[in-house]
Design a protein around this motif. Sequence first.
Motif, PDB file in Angstrom:
ATOM      1  N   GLY A  41       5.074   4.644   6.189  1.00  0.00           N
ATOM      2  CA  GLY A  41       4.035   4.966   5.222  1.00  0.00           C
ATOM      3  C   GLY A  41       3.889   3.967   4.097  1.00  0.00           C
ATOM      4  O   GLY A  41       4.816   3.227   3.765  1.00  0.00           O
ATOM      5  N   ARG A  42       2.699   3.989   3.525  1.00  0.00           N
ATOM      6  CA  ARG A  42       2.382   3.132   2.394  1.00  0.00           C
ATOM      7  C   ARG A  42       1.450   3.903   1.471  1.00  0.00           C
ATOM      8  O   ARG A  42       0.546   4.600   1.936  1.00  0.00           O
ATOM      9  CB  ARG A  42       1.678   1.876   2.898  1.00  0.00           C
ATOM     10  CG  ARG A  42       1.166   0.980   1.807  1.00  0.00           C
ATOM     11  CD  ARG A  42       0.508  -0.252   2.362  1.00  0.00           C
ATOM     12  NE  ARG A  42       1.525  -1.133   2.919  1.00  0.00           N
ATOM     13  CZ  ARG A  42       1.262  -2.187   3.681  1.00  0.00           C
ATOM     14  NH1 ARG A  42       0.017  -2.486   3.975  1.00  0.00           N
ATOM     15  NH2 ARG A  42       2.236  -2.939   4.137  1.00  0.00           N
ATOM     16  N   LEU A  43       1.679   3.789   0.173  1.00  0.00           N
ATOM     17  CA  LEU A  43       0.745   4.305  -0.822  1.00  0.00           C
ATOM     18  C   LEU A  43      -0.007   3.093  -1.355  1.00  0.00           C
ATOM     19  O   LEU A  43       0.562   2.256  -2.054  1.00  0.00           O
ATOM     20  CB  LEU A  43       1.454   5.040  -1.958  1.00  0.00           C
ATOM     21  CG  LEU A  43       0.527   5.582  -3.049  1.00  0.00           C
ATOM     22  CD1 LEU A  43      -0.396   6.667  -2.482  1.00  0.00           C
ATOM     23  CD2 LEU A  43       1.316   6.137  -4.215  1.00  0.00           C
ATOM     24  N   HIS A  44      -1.270   2.984  -0.963  1.00  0.00           N
ATOM     25  CA  HIS A  44      -2.100   1.859  -1.402  1.00  0.00           C
ATOM     26  C   HIS A  44      -2.926   2.323  -2.592  1.00  0.00           C
ATOM     27  O   HIS A  44      -3.697   3.276  -2.482  1.00  0.00           O
ATOM     28  CB  HIS A  44      -3.013   1.399  -0.266  1.00  0.00           C
ATOM     29  CG  HIS A  44      -3.912   0.276  -0.654  1.00  0.00           C
ATOM     30  ND1 HIS A  44      -3.437  -0.972  -0.957  1.00  0.00           N
ATOM     31  CD2 HIS A  44      -5.247   0.216  -0.801  1.00  0.00           C
ATOM     32  CE1 HIS A  44      -4.454  -1.764  -1.271  1.00  0.00           C
ATOM     33  NE2 HIS A  44      -5.564  -1.051  -1.185  1.00  0.00           N
ATOM     34  N   LYS A  45      -2.721   1.685  -3.733  1.00  0.00           N
ATOM     35  CA  LYS A  45      -3.390   2.091  -4.969  1.00  0.00           C
ATOM     36  C   LYS A  45      -4.269   0.952  -5.483  1.00  0.00           C
ATOM     37  O   LYS A  45      -3.812   0.078  -6.214  1.00  0.00           O
ATOM     38  CB  LYS A  45      -2.351   2.483  -6.016  1.00  0.00           C
ATOM     39  CG  LYS A  45      -2.985   3.026  -7.287  1.00  0.00           C
ATOM     40  CD  LYS A  45      -1.936   3.412  -8.292  1.00  0.00           C
ATOM     41  CE  LYS A  45      -2.603   3.810  -9.598  1.00  0.00           C
ATOM     42  NZ  LYS A  45      -1.644   4.010 -10.653  1.00  0.00           N
ATOM     43  N   PRO A  46      -5.569   0.961  -5.108  1.00  0.00           N
ATOM     44  CA  PRO A  46      -6.468  -0.080  -5.579  1.00  0.00           C
ATOM     45  C   PRO A  46      -7.088   0.227  -6.942  1.00  0.00           C
ATOM     46  O   PRO A  46      -7.730  -0.639  -7.525  1.00  0.00           O
ATOM     47  CB  PRO A  46      -7.543  -0.129  -4.495  1.00  0.00           C
ATOM     48  CG  PRO A  46      -7.588   1.263  -3.973  1.00  0.00           C
ATOM     49  CD  PRO A  46      -6.178   1.787  -4.076  1.00  0.00           C
ATOM     50  N   SER A  47      -6.915   1.459  -7.424  1.00  0.00           N
ATOM     51  CA  SER A  47      -7.579   1.889  -8.648  1.00  0.00           C
ATOM     52  C   SER A  47      -6.734   2.955  -9.341  1.00  0.00           C
ATOM     53  O   SER A  47      -5.884   3.584  -8.725  1.00  0.00           O
ATOM     54  CB  SER A  47      -8.952   2.472  -8.287  1.00  0.00           C
ATOM     55  OG  SER A  47      -9.496   3.226  -9.331  1.00  0.00           O
ATOM     56  N   PHE A  48      -7.022   3.164 -10.625  1.00  0.00           N
ATOM     57  CA  PHE A  48      -6.358   4.255 -11.344  1.00  0.00           C
ATOM     58  C   PHE A  48      -6.967   5.605 -10.981  1.00  0.00           C
ATOM     59  O   PHE A  48      -6.404   6.646 -11.289  1.00  0.00           O
ATOM     60  CB  PHE A  48      -6.450   4.035 -12.856  1.00  0.00           C
ATOM     61  CG  PHE A  48      -5.686   2.842 -13.322  1.00  0.00           C
ATOM     62  CD1 PHE A  48      -4.303   2.810 -13.247  1.00  0.00           C
ATOM     63  CD2 PHE A  48      -6.341   1.742 -13.827  1.00  0.00           C
ATOM     64  CE1 PHE A  48      -3.590   1.702 -13.673  1.00  0.00           C
ATOM     65  CE2 PHE A  48      -5.642   0.627 -14.259  1.00  0.00           C
ATOM     66  CZ  PHE A  48      -4.264   0.608 -14.179  1.00  0.00           C
ATOM     67  N   LEU A  49      -8.120   5.597 -10.327  1.00  0.00           N
ATOM     68  CA  LEU A  49      -8.831   6.835 -10.007  1.00  0.00           C
ATOM     69  C   LEU A  49      -8.456   7.424  -8.653  1.00  0.00           C
ATOM     70  O   LEU A  49      -8.604   8.624  -8.436  1.00  0.00           O
ATOM     71  CB  LEU A  49     -10.345   6.587 -10.064  1.00  0.00           C
ATOM     72  CG  LEU A  49     -10.875   6.072 -11.397  1.00  0.00           C
ATOM     73  CD1 LEU A  49     -12.353   5.753 -11.284  1.00  0.00           C
ATOM     74  CD2 LEU A  49     -10.603   7.071 -12.503  1.00  0.00           C
ATOM     75  N   PHE A  50      -8.015   6.600  -7.730  1.00  0.00           N
ATOM     76  CA  PHE A  50      -7.685   7.098  -6.397  1.00  0.00           C
ATOM     77  C   PHE A  50      -6.648   6.198  -5.742  1.00  0.00           C
ATOM     78  O   PHE A  50      -6.412   5.083  -6.183  1.00  0.00           O
ATOM     79  CB  PHE A  50      -8.938   7.204  -5.512  1.00  0.00           C
ATOM     80  CG  PHE A  50      -9.610   5.885  -5.272  1.00  0.00           C
ATOM     81  CD1 PHE A  50      -9.291   5.113  -4.170  1.00  0.00           C
ATOM     82  CD2 PHE A  50     -10.567   5.407  -6.153  1.00  0.00           C
ATOM     83  CE1 PHE A  50      -9.902   3.894  -3.949  1.00  0.00           C
ATOM     84  CE2 PHE A  50     -11.190   4.177  -5.939  1.00  0.00           C
ATOM     85  CZ  PHE A  50     -10.857   3.426  -4.837  1.00  0.00           C
ATOM     86  N   ALA A  51      -6.058   6.725  -4.691  1.00  0.00           N
ATOM     87  CA  ALA A  51      -5.089   5.973  -3.889  1.00  0.00           C
ATOM     88  C   ALA A  51      -5.208   6.456  -2.445  1.00  0.00           C
ATOM     89  O   ALA A  51      -5.807   7.504  -2.180  1.00  0.00           O
ATOM     90  CB  ALA A  51      -3.672   6.188  -4.410  1.00  0.00           C
ATOM     91  N   TYR A  52      -4.656   5.697  -1.545  1.00  0.00           N
ATOM     92  CA  TYR A  52      -4.664   6.065  -0.137  1.00  0.00           C
ATOM     93  C   TYR A  52      -3.233   6.261   0.356  1.00  0.00           C
ATOM     94  O   TYR A  52      -2.402   5.372   0.207  1.00  0.00           O
ATOM     95  CB  TYR A  52      -5.336   4.981   0.710  1.00  0.00           C
ATOM     96  CG  TYR A  52      -6.785   4.773   0.367  1.00  0.00           C
ATOM     97  CD1 TYR A  52      -7.761   5.667   0.782  1.00  0.00           C
ATOM     98  CD2 TYR A  52      -7.183   3.678  -0.388  1.00  0.00           C
ATOM     99  CE1 TYR A  52      -9.081   5.484   0.459  1.00  0.00           C
ATOM    100  CE2 TYR A  52      -8.512   3.477  -0.716  1.00  0.00           C
ATOM    101  CZ  TYR A  52      -9.457   4.385  -0.287  1.00  0.00           C
ATOM    102  OH  TYR A  52     -10.772   4.199  -0.613  1.00  0.00           O
ATOM    103  N   LEU A  53      -2.975   7.421   0.941  1.00  0.00           N
ATOM    104  CA  LEU A  53      -1.722   7.653   1.640  1.00  0.00           C
ATOM    105  C   LEU A  53      -1.973   7.174   3.064  1.00  0.00           C
ATOM    106  O   LEU A  53      -2.820   7.719   3.768  1.00  0.00           O
ATOM    107  CB  LEU A  53      -1.347   9.129   1.645  1.00  0.00           C
ATOM    108  CG  LEU A  53      -0.734   9.690   0.374  1.00  0.00           C
ATOM    109  CD1 LEU A  53      -1.787   9.886  -0.694  1.00  0.00           C
ATOM    110  CD2 LEU A  53      -0.078  11.012   0.688  1.00  0.00           C
ATOM    111  N   MET A  54      -1.267   6.133   3.460  1.00  0.00           N
ATOM    112  CA  MET A  54      -1.488   5.522   4.762  1.00  0.00           C
ATOM    113  C   MET A  54      -0.206   5.641   5.583  1.00  0.00           C
ATOM    114  O   MET A  54       0.891   5.496   5.051  1.00  0.00           O
ATOM    115  CB  MET A  54      -1.868   4.053   4.589  1.00  0.00           C
ATOM    116  CG  MET A  54      -3.093   3.853   3.709  1.00  0.00           C
ATOM    117  SD  MET A  54      -3.357   2.157   3.158  1.00  0.00           S
ATOM    118  CE  MET A  54      -3.579   1.315   4.703  1.00  0.00           C
ATOM    119  N   GLY A  55      -0.374   5.898   6.853  1.00  0.00           N
ATOM    120  CA  GLY A  55       0.790   5.989   7.724  1.00  0.00           C
ATOM    121  C   GLY A  55       0.487   5.431   9.093  1.00  0.00           C
ATOM    122  O   GLY A  55      -0.604   5.615   9.622  1.00  0.00           O
TER     123      GLY A  55
END
Length: 185
Positions: free
Chosen positions: A115-129
């Motif tokens: 897994g990876r938590l990709h955080k491109p912004s302070f408003l949202f993030a993506y939980l990726m697996g």
Amino acid sequence: MTPTTRHPRVMRAWLWACLALAWLPPLAADTPIAILDFELNDVTPLPGTPEELARTASIRPLVERALVSLGGYRPIPIDHASIARANRGFGYLYDHPEAAAELGREAGADWILVGRLHKPSFLFAYLMGRLVDTRTGHLAATLVVEAKGQTQPVTERGAARLAEQIGRTLISLYGDVPIPVPTDQ
């Protein structure tokens, strides 16, 4: 004021999550799955804050609990020393399913989620697996859940949705029958 009138969107989301879990049948009794700690890929102007590191560390146990609550899944722990030996740097196991598969296979898991938590912004993030079949070394699916916000309830809902995606993926691949074991030829 009742909780429903104070937070109708939260209550509706909770209700939909419960209904989704009720419709999701278990795959096979105690399917062994290893879930690695999520890596934080924070590309915001203030990367790696203590709060974000804590949030990232909370994801693996949340996904494991959600899978157990679905029924039919048994989380397989992998010790940090084994992970460190297999991992050659940030993103290595995420980008190399064959290395992740070997790590999971050695631990006795049929599946491993990197897994990876990709955080491109302070408003949202993506939980990726990336879900990898440890017996074949093949990538079974790349799963992504968007989490809008940085609160713990948002992270918990995202982890539950990721667990649902894992369950749906395994069921779509193999139905509700035991997973076939590849034979050596």
